[in-house]
Design an enzyme around this catalytic site. Sequence first.
Site, PDB file in Angstrom:
ATOM      1  N   ASP A  49       0.814  -1.219   0.000  1.00 54.23           N
ATOM      2  CA  ASP A  49       0.000   0.000   0.000  1.00 54.23           C
ATOM      3  C   ASP A  49       0.848   1.270   0.000  1.00 54.23           C
ATOM      4  O   ASP A  49       0.683   2.154   0.851  1.00 54.23           O
ATOM      5  CB  ASP A  49      -0.939   0.014   1.215  1.00 54.23           C
ATOM      6  N   GLU A  66     -11.483   0.896  -3.520  1.00 54.38           N
ATOM      7  CA  GLU A  66     -10.686   1.333  -2.371  1.00 54.38           C
ATOM      8  C   GLU A  66      -9.552   2.233  -2.838  1.00 54.38           C
ATOM      9  O   GLU A  66      -9.444   2.563  -4.019  1.00 54.38           O
ATOM     10  CB  GLU A  66     -10.108   0.107  -1.630  1.00 54.38           C
TER      11      GLU A  66
END
Length: 498
Positions: A14, A174
């Site tokens: 991420d 997301e």
Amino acid sequence: MKFNNPVIKGFYPDPSVCKVEDTYYLICSSFQFFPGVPIFESKDLINWEQIGHCLTRTTQVQLEKVNSSGGVFAPTLRHHNGRFYMTTTNDTTRQNFYVWTDDIYGEWSEPIYVDQGGIDPDLFFENGKTYFMSNGQDDYGVSGIVQCEIEIDSGQKLSPSRTIWQGSGGRYLESPHMYKINGLYYLLAAEGGTEYGHMETYARSSSVSGPFEAYPHNPVLTNRNLGGYELQGVGHGDLVQDNKGNWWLFHLGFRQTGQYMTYHHLGREVFLTPVTFGEDGWFTAGHNGTTLLSFDTDRIPDTVVQNEKKIFTFDNTDWNLDWCYLRHPHYENYLLESGRLKLRGSEVTLDEPGSPTFIGIRQKDFNAVISCEVSVLDGEAGITIYMDENHHYDLAVRTRETGYQVIERLNIGDIKSVEHTLDLTSRNHAVLLIKASATQFSFFVQLEDKEIPLGTAQTRYLSSEVAGGFTGVVIGLYAAGGCTGHDAAFTNFRCEYL
């Protein structure tokens, strides 16, 4: 020049990036590991050095007894008016928060919470206003990318949370990130789940709050159709512009263990892909919308050399940067010395979601040789190849009534089995040796100049496809049991990637 991916290897998922003057800063998620949210810096986009963590105090994040792959989810790093902001989610407590610092090499603030749900929060600053975005449901029950305006000093909402985009149709929308480029607002997101169908999509608008028009050729980046290619799971990215005006996408991906072996255990890593804007204002990414394990580019000068560290020891690593603990550690159980580690075991084992006496370093490549001399006075101590509390392989020295022995233990789901033992009689120490390949770990004891094999174990049982979750393998040094002092000593640790 030609650069190779990943640019940051091992379990660093991420990624989020920002540039301040001529320096790039990048952060990653950390889940149940502590300190939380590692920080890297680079001058050239491909060589990265870790400089710290955002979450270094127990008051900043609750990790007590969080499940594996709980805790700190995807962060975003932004710089505004001389101040760095890191916003993230503690998925276990379901709280979105941010911390800030004026010195990225120093400590970060206590958390400031935002009353908006979802995960993967983002901050966008414009004209004295601060916009907060995440995925989830808005105040009206509509799912998608949700936005509100906040007061940056307090986190207080100044507007209702409202969905501004619902993606391109992929599941698990997301990782929203907002940018203003050439007068238009670009909203980047990930869809498809952080698995083999992962992808990057985006939309644009003339207003920060939409409506947003989706890129006609979404996804802009995905490797979902590259069957048999080592690099898979591409998505969850962040855009950055270099000093020459070129755009790049830092994003996660993972390397599967073989051409047709759909398992990965190193975790999700950091990849770099070039981005190109067209005359119509839409941008494309990578090679025909895919990410490669290497790119030839004239955007980075040929004078830049991509360096790769191959050997990790106690002497050439930093206890505070390269190594990590499981949840909040009990520091009284650790003596971190120059070239030497001493541990005191506790009743907390590797098999439970607590904080065992454990300090680990992320595995960065498939092929490696890991060794360490371990001595024990009481209890058990050794090396663990650790995915989570239900999936780890242990090579350890332990005390017995008749003396000492080395054990090879496999922990796979509900099956926890000591597969092989070797009695050491009066000797309480041994050199433990693990040889890793893409598909197998092999365990040895080195006595004098002789390597004694103890067994093997397949890497697939530590993979995300088997174990589940969002982390990757960490090479841990641990102690368990024993209570008479720092009963375990570790010397001559070496992890060499081949």
